[in-house]
Motif scaffolding. Structure first.
Motif, PDB file in Angstrom:
ATOM      1  N   PRO A 332       0.836  -1.203   0.000  1.00 33.88           N
ATOM      2  CA  PRO A 332       0.000   0.000   0.000  1.00 33.88           C
ATOM      3  C   PRO A 332       0.874   1.259   0.000  1.00 33.88           C
ATOM      4  N   PRO A 333       0.400   2.346  -0.611  1.00 38.05           N
ATOM      5  CA  PRO A 333      -0.879   2.447  -1.346  1.00 38.05           C
ATOM      6  C   PRO A 333      -0.718   1.930  -2.774  1.00 38.05           C
ATOM      7  N   CYS A 334      -1.740   1.251  -3.270  1.00 37.31           N
ATOM      8  CA  CYS A 334      -1.684   0.702  -4.615  1.00 37.31           C
ATOM      9  C   CYS A 334      -3.035   0.934  -5.294  1.00 37.31           C
ATOM     10  N   ASP A 335      -2.969   1.205  -6.602  1.00 40.61           N
ATOM     11  CA  ASP A 335      -4.206   1.362  -7.379  1.00 40.61           C
ATOM     12  C   ASP A 335      -4.062   0.608  -8.691  1.00 40.61           C
ATOM     13  N   ASP A 336      -5.092   0.698  -9.535  1.00 39.57           N
ATOM     14  CA  ASP A 336      -5.084  -0.033 -10.796  1.00 39.57           C
ATOM     15  C   ASP A 336      -3.925   0.391 -11.683  1.00 39.57           C
ATOM     16  N   ASP A 337      -3.618   1.685 -11.706  1.00 43.64           N
ATOM     17  CA  ASP A 337      -2.530   2.171 -12.561  1.00 43.64           C
ATOM     18  C   ASP A 337      -1.192   1.569 -12.148  1.00 43.64           C
ATOM     19  N   ALA A 338      -0.962   1.479 -10.839  1.00 47.72           N
ATOM     20  CA  ALA A 338       0.296   0.895 -10.361  1.00 47.72           C
ATOM     21  C   ALA A 338       0.391  -0.578 -10.743  1.00 47.72           C
ATOM     22  N   ALA A 339      -0.718  -1.307 -10.580  1.00 45.78           N
ATOM     23  CA  ALA A 339      -0.723  -2.722 -10.943  1.00 45.78           C
ATOM     24  C   ALA A 339      -0.527  -2.895 -12.438  1.00 45.78           C
ATOM     25  N   ARG A 340      -1.168  -2.028 -13.245  1.00 45.70           N
ATOM     26  CA  ARG A 340      -1.028  -2.101 -14.702  1.00 45.70           C
ATOM     27  C   ARG A 340       0.429  -1.876 -15.103  1.00 45.70           C
ATOM     28  N   ALA A 341       1.079  -0.887 -14.491  1.00 48.64           N
ATOM     29  CA  ALA A 341       2.466  -0.583 -14.837  1.00 48.64           C
ATOM     30  C   ALA A 341       3.388  -1.767 -14.514  1.00 48.64           C
ATOM     31  N   VAL A 342       3.163  -2.394 -13.369  1.00 47.28           N
ATOM     32  CA  VAL A 342       4.000  -3.537 -12.994  1.00 47.28           C
ATOM     33  C   VAL A 342       3.735  -4.721 -13.918  1.00 47.28           C
ATOM     34  N   ALA A 343       2.472  -4.987 -14.230  1.00 47.23           N
ATOM     35  CA  ALA A 343       2.144  -6.118 -15.103  1.00 47.23           C
ATOM     36  C   ALA A 343       2.772  -5.937 -16.484  1.00 47.23           C
ATOM     37  N   GLU A 344       2.679  -4.738 -17.032  1.00 44.84           N
ATOM     38  CA  GLU A 344       3.246  -4.501 -18.352  1.00 44.84           C
ATOM     39  C   GLU A 344       4.772  -4.578 -18.329  1.00 44.84           C
ATOM     40  N   THR A 345       5.380  -4.121 -17.205  1.00 40.97           N
ATOM     41  CA  THR A 345       6.829  -4.225 -17.078  1.00 40.97           C
ATOM     42  C   THR A 345       7.267  -5.687 -17.018  1.00 40.97           C
ATOM     43  N   MET A 346       6.519  -6.507 -16.317  1.00 41.04           N
ATOM     44  CA  MET A 346       6.843  -7.927 -16.223  1.00 41.04           C
ATOM     45  C   MET A 346       6.781  -8.588 -17.599  1.00 41.04           C
ATOM     46  N   LEU A 347       5.738  -8.279 -18.368  1.00 33.79           N
ATOM     47  CA  LEU A 347       5.615  -8.866 -19.695  1.00 33.79           C
ATOM     48  C   LEU A 347       6.746  -8.407 -20.607  1.00 33.79           C
ATOM     49  N   ALA A 348       7.079  -7.110 -20.526  1.00 32.95           N
ATOM     50  CA  ALA A 348       8.148  -6.592 -21.378  1.00 32.95           C
ATOM     51  C   ALA A 348       9.490  -7.206 -21.018  1.00 32.95           C
ATOM     52  N   THR A 349       9.707  -7.434 -19.741  1.00 35.99           N
ATOM     53  CA  THR A 349      10.974  -8.016 -19.301  1.00 35.99           C
ATOM     54  C   THR A 349      11.163  -9.424 -19.842  1.00 35.99           C
ATOM     55  N   VAL A 350      10.087 -10.176 -19.889  1.00 31.97           N
ATOM     56  CA  VAL A 350      10.171 -11.566 -20.329  1.00 31.97           C
ATOM     57  C   VAL A 350      10.342 -11.667 -21.844  1.00 31.97           C
ATOM     58  N   ARG A 351       9.870 -10.664 -22.581  1.00 33.61           N
ATOM     59  CA  ARG A 351       9.926 -10.752 -24.042  1.00 33.61           C
ATOM     60  C   ARG A 351      11.349 -10.780 -24.582  1.00 33.61           C
ATOM     61  N   HIS A 352      12.288 -10.237 -23.849  1.00 32.96           N
ATOM     62  CA  HIS A 352      13.669 -10.239 -24.338  1.00 32.96           C
ATOM     63  C   HIS A 352      14.185 -11.667 -24.361  1.00 32.96           C
ATOM     64  N   PRO A 353      14.765 -12.117 -25.447  1.00 30.32           N
ATOM     65  CA  PRO A 353      15.254 -13.504 -25.541  1.00 30.32           C
ATOM     66  C   PRO A 353      16.269 -13.820 -24.447  1.00 30.32           C
ATOM     67  N   VAL A 354      16.254 -15.070 -24.019  1.00 30.66           N
ATOM     68  CA  VAL A 354      17.167 -15.551 -22.982  1.00 30.66           C
ATOM     69  C   VAL A 354      18.130 -16.551 -23.613  1.00 30.66           C
ATOM     70  N   PRO A 355      19.449 -16.331 -23.544  1.00 32.75           N
ATOM     71  CA  PRO A 355      20.396 -17.289 -24.127  1.00 32.75           C
ATOM     72  C   PRO A 355      20.438 -18.577 -23.298  1.00 32.75           C
ATOM     73  N   VAL A 356      20.371 -19.702 -23.984  1.00 34.01           N
ATOM     74  CA  VAL A 356      20.501 -20.986 -23.307  1.00 34.01           C
ATOM     75  C   VAL A 356      21.743 -21.733 -23.763  1.00 34.01           C
ATOM     76  N   GLY A 357      22.431 -21.191 -24.689  1.00 34.35           N
ATOM     77  CA  GLY A 357      23.664 -21.799 -25.187  1.00 34.35           C
ATOM     78  C   GLY A 357      24.309 -20.832 -26.163  1.00 34.35           C
ATOM     79  N   PRO A 358      25.515 -21.138 -26.640  1.00 33.65           N
ATOM     80  CA  PRO A 358      26.202 -20.240 -27.578  1.00 33.65           C
ATOM     81  C   PRO A 358      25.369 -19.985 -28.834  1.00 33.65           C
ATOM     82  N   GLY A 359      24.980 -18.741 -29.002  1.00 28.27           N
ATOM     83  CA  GLY A 359      24.253 -18.355 -30.198  1.00 28.27           C
ATOM     84  C   GLY A 359      22.858 -18.909 -30.311  1.00 28.27           C
TER      85      GLY A 359
END
Length: 411
Positions: A332-359
């Motif tokens: 607290p304090p939290c509202d819909d806008d704060a939750a929306r910003a965090v949710a969108e940040t989480m999705l954007a963070t995951v979209r970046h490719p993750v290396p699992v091996g060379p190239g």
């Protein structure tokens, strides 16, 4: 006379003061000596002193033994013919009593010395810290283990106030424990606290403190027996942390998240709202099947690192609660806008490719179910369940999306 004397001594004997088996032989010899001394010329009462000492050495130390001894020995007075036999007999009894009491005192002193020596051996070599303090909290005596524990020389501890060794933040707590003990004038108290060594290090100690009487029964002293528990406390902290953190990502786990929620609920005011954003990786099983579980673990570790680096703050806690599910808790304090910003940040963070091996980077997406809800008086598990429900709705809406679920107020 010897028979009567030995019988009387046997009747008086009990337990540790029982007469020796050859008591009849001893009393016969003593009567011969005393009879000879009573009639000797010149008169010398010193043999009676020796007889009194031998009685003590023969374990004839029951207090009741002296009365029948004096009664039996009056038979010597009746046998004596010297004009001053009464005075001589009185002198003999006096010397007998002197030898008896002197030897008894020496036995006591020797036993005390042995006891003191044994105590000193235990005191000096005990594996635990032992210290004695006066009523002002000043150290009277401390053993070498205490000195090693506080990082001082043993000879420097007497005269040092115990409170001066404690960490400033723990002094009031210790002072109150000691005050309570002295007010009760009896009992034992257990205390754990930090103490400061001269080298600047801060350690933990545990003490059991008991009030004891001073020498001669005068005044009260505080006896403290303690140990250094620094390593134990560190291990307890480590175990506590391990129980509340995910070993793969190092993030807080479900237990830690629930405890944080419970703390927020306990301190919440009416109208306070929190946010919970549940993230689930889309089709994570495909990554495990294609690249193996080791690669899948590295992906989870990287996702956890990114989420923590991007979102974690004094008001946002990122946790992994199992499998490929991560949660962001918005205090607290939290509202819909704060939750929306965090949710969108989480999705954007995951979209970046993750290396699992060379190239060979892996592209991913995720779904986020969010909930914004009043927190005062709420149940922590119910809050988590509500956020989980939002996650299922997000999954149903399609990959790479988020859904907001409003707790209690609908929506």
């Amino acid at each position: 006379m010897a028979r009567n004397w030995s019988a009387a001594l046997v009747d008086c004997g009990d337990g540790p003061t029982s007469p020796p088996p050859d008591i009849r032989k001893l009393t016969t010899g003593w009567i011969v000596e005393l009879d000879a001394a009573l009639s000797a010329d010149p008169f010398d009462p010193s043999p009676a002193c020796r007889v009194g000492a031998e009685m003590v050495r023969s374990n004839l130390t029951a207090p009741a033994m002296m009365t029948p001894t004096a009664a039996v020995l009056t038979g010597l007075l009746e046998r004596a013919s010297s004009p001053d036999r009464t005075q001589r007999f009185g002198a003999l009894l006096g010397e007998l009593a002197r030898g008896y009491s002197t030897e008894l005192l020496e036995v006591y002193v020797r036993s005390q010395e042995v006891a003191d020596q044994r105590f000193r051996v235990v005191f000096d070599n005990a594996a635990v810290a032992i210290a004695l303090y006066d009523s002002d909290g000043v150290t009277l005596e401390a053993n070498p283990t205490t000195a090693r524990m506080v990082g001082m020389n043993p000879e420097d501890l007497p005269g040092v106030a115990g409170l001066d060794l404690m960490h400033p933040d723990d002094r009031d707590k210790l002072r109150q424990v000691v005050v309570d003990l002295y007010q009760r004038k009896h009992g034992t108290e257990y205390f754990e606290g930090r103490f400061c060594r001269p080298d600047g290090s801060v350690c933990w100690g545990a003490w059991t403190m008991t009030l004891v009487r001073g020498a001669g029964g005068r005044g009260l002293r505080l006896l403290a027996v303690g140990e250094d528990i620094t390593e134990r406390r560190a291990m307890q902290r480590e175990l506590w942390s391990q129980a509340r953190h995910d070993p793969m990502t190092g993030l807080p786990n479900r237990l830690c998240l629930r405890e944080k929620l419970q703390a927020i609920v306990a301190d919440a005011r009416p109208g306070d709202r929190i946010g919970l954003c549940f993230l689930d990786l889309d089709e994570f099983k495909v990554i495990n099947d294609r690249y193996g579980h080791r690669a899948g673990d590295s992906v989870l570790a990287e996702v956890g690192r990114r989420l923590d680096a991007t979102l974690a703050s004094p008001t946002v806690t990122v946790a992994r609660i199992g499998g490929d599910e991560f949660v962001a808790l918005l205090a607290p304090p939290c509202d819909d806008d704060a939750a929306r910003a965090v949710a969108e940040t989480m999705l954007a963070t995951v979209r970046h490719p993750v290396p699992v091996g060379p190239g060979d980077p892996v592209s991913m997406s995720a779904s986020v179910g969010a909930v914004v809800t009043p927190v005062a008086g709420a149940d922590a598990e119910k809050l988590l369940d509500d956020a989980d429900l939002g996650l299922y709705r997000a999954k149903a809406a399609g990959r790479g999306t988020w859904v907001l679920h409003r707790g209690e107020n609908g929506g």
